[in-house]
Design a protein around this motif. Structure first.
Motif, PDB file in Angstrom:
ATOM      1  N   ASP A 221       0.700  -1.114  -0.057  1.00  0.00           N
ATOM      2  CA  ASP A 221      -0.081  -0.013  -0.029  1.00  0.00           C
ATOM      3  C   ASP A 221       0.976   1.460  -0.151  1.00  0.00           C
ATOM      4  OD1 ASP A 221      -2.596  -1.299  -0.071  1.00  0.00           O
ATOM      5  OD2 ASP A 221      -2.864  -0.961   2.106  1.00  0.00           O
ATOM      6  N   LEU A 224       0.123   3.599  -4.463  1.00  0.00           N
ATOM      7  CA  LEU A 224      -0.955   2.999  -5.401  1.00  0.00           C
ATOM      8  C   LEU A 224      -1.205   4.119  -6.256  1.00  0.00           C
ATOM      9  CD1 LEU A 224      -3.189   2.298  -2.243  1.00  0.00           C
ATOM     10  CD2 LEU A 224      -1.815   0.760  -3.673  1.00  0.00           C
ATOM     11  N   SER A 229      -2.838   5.969   0.208  1.00  0.00           N
ATOM     12  CA  SER A 229      -3.253   5.065   1.596  1.00  0.00           C
ATOM     13  C   SER A 229      -3.763   5.909   2.727  1.00  0.00           C
ATOM     14  CB  SER A 229      -1.842   4.150   1.670  1.00  0.00           C
ATOM     15  OG  SER A 229      -1.899   3.265   0.955  1.00  0.00           O
ATOM     16  N   PRO A 264       1.301  -2.854  -7.234  1.00  0.00           N
ATOM     17  CA  PRO A 264       0.483  -2.406  -5.970  1.00  0.00           C
ATOM     18  C   PRO A 264      -0.346  -3.301  -5.286  1.00  0.00           C
ATOM     19  CG  PRO A 264      -0.286  -1.492  -7.875  1.00  0.00           C
ATOM     20  CD  PRO A 264       0.675  -2.470  -8.294  1.00  0.00           C
ATOM     21  N   HIS A 266      -3.397  -2.591  -4.776  1.00  0.00           N
ATOM     22  CA  HIS A 266      -4.777  -2.087  -5.330  1.00  0.00           C
ATOM     23  C   HIS A 266      -4.703  -1.317  -6.824  1.00  0.00           C
ATOM     24  CE1 HIS A 266      -6.606  -3.162  -1.551  1.00  0.00           C
ATOM     25  NE2 HIS A 266      -5.544  -2.551  -0.751  1.00  0.00           N
TER      26      HIS A 266
END
Length: 360
Positions: A221, A224, A229, A264, A266
């Motif tokens: 995280d 991203l 984050s 990453p 996400h």
């Protein structure tokens, strides 16, 4: 930690400066091969941020896993399918969790038990997972109630936020043992070496994994591509300055080559590490400007009153709790830097104001 509040944050300036060389896999057990022996998969999450990226790394005759997904039956069933069908029964060799949040480590206990493999984490992340990744205690410690009272949160709103957290269905079962990995350590996984790069601020000792030979960063995280984050202050460390730690972490990542391929936790795999780090710096500078600009107009405000300045469209009590922590992180940094004053008003309530009144 994944939450709808992540969607509230400023996306980057138009992400055309980033390049996405792969189409993402569906969260159904499908995978994308990034390079030979490195697979990108997704685990579904029943929330606004609806997936987490996880990665399988060839490790001898089996596979090492980086991050796990939520500790829920749907995740367990999907892992059973992946290992039985996609990997044709090849073994899981170890589980590596970048950090303690439950989308990253929620299924760690189950994977350890199911496959009899070690769990690798940094010390700070494992201890946070063991000690704090659970529902808030009931009753809440007096010092914690004082923290929220100082922030200007009413008793009714605090009870609403705590009730929502205590009903969170995704709190993980905690693993009982682990193997420590340390910042700067070289971790041999199959034929590749991965250096542990320390990230701080989002979590205590977030482990990014960097393969220098191939220019690949498993970023967790810490970076991203379209959202930032959560960096928050909690009642555990009310005077903490996690946003400074976060910004220092971004400087460390800036030392990696510009052409690093970023994987990453996400959204998409991308090129453009340095550009994205600049965007994140600019985003936080904009947040600081919003706070100081508002305080220049109103004179003083509590942390709770300043939450809507940074997060005007929150959807749940949990989102508000996370947004409050992030707002306090910005305020603490500005206070530590001498930009803001913090004074006590009625009762225990703390007010923030500009250290110097700015002339129009």
């Amino acid at each position: 930690m994944a939450s709808a509040v992540a969607q509230e944050r400023v996306r980057a300036k138009p992400a055309e400066v980033l390049r996405y060389p792969f189409e993402p896999p569906a969260a159904d057990g499908s995978h994308v091969e990034i390079v030979p022996g490195l697979l990108w998969l997704r685990m579904p999450m029943p929330m606004a941020l609806d997936h987490i990226n996880v990665y399988l790394l060839r490790d001898g005759d089996g596979w090492a896993l980086v991050d796990t997904g939520l500790g829920i039956p749907a995740t367990f069933e999907l892992w059973e399918k992946i290992f039985a069908q996609k990997l044709a029964g090849q073994p899981l060799t170890r589980v590596i969790c970048t950090h303690c949040h439950y989308d990253h480590a929620g299924a760690a206990w189950w994977l350890q038990q199911r496959f009899g493999v070690p769990l690798l984490m940094t010390y700070g992340e494992f201890m946070m997972l063991r000690s704090l990744m659970g529902p808030p205690p009931d009753p809440l410690p007096e010092a914690h109630r004082d923290f929220y009272e100082r922030a200007g949160v009413s008793s009714e709103e605090l009870d609403s936020m705590l009730t929502a957290m205590r009903k969170d269905p995704f709190m993980p079962r905690q693993p009982s043992h682990y193997q420590r990995i340390n910042p700067g350590e070289l971790l041999q996984i199959g034929e590749r070496q991965w250096r542990i790069v320390l990230g701080e601020g989002h979590s205590p000792e977030h482990a990014c994994l960097y393969c220098e030979d191939e220019g690949i960063l498993l970023a967790g995280d810490q970076v991203l591509p379209r959202i930032t984050s959560n960096v928050m202050v909690s009642p555990i460390e009310p005077e903490g300055n996690p946003l400074k730690l976060w910004i220092d972490s971004l400087h460390r990542l800036r030392e990696l080559p510009a052409d690093t391929l970023v994987l990453p936790s996400h959204q998409g795999v991308f090129y453009g590490l340095h550009e994205r780090l600049v965007q994140v710096h600019e985003h936080h500078a904009e947040q600081f400007a919003l706070l100081t600009g508002h305080l220049g107009q109103v004179g003083r405000a509590t942390a709770a009153e300043l939450v809507p300045v940074l997060f005007p469209r929150l959807r749940s009590p949990v989102d508000r709790l996370m947004a409050l922590g992030e707002t306090i992180a910005h305020l603490n940094l500005l206070h530590h830097d001498g930009v803001l004053l913090r004074t006590t008003g009625e009762g225990k309530i703390a007010y923030f104001s500009l250290a110097e009144v700015r002339k129009p």
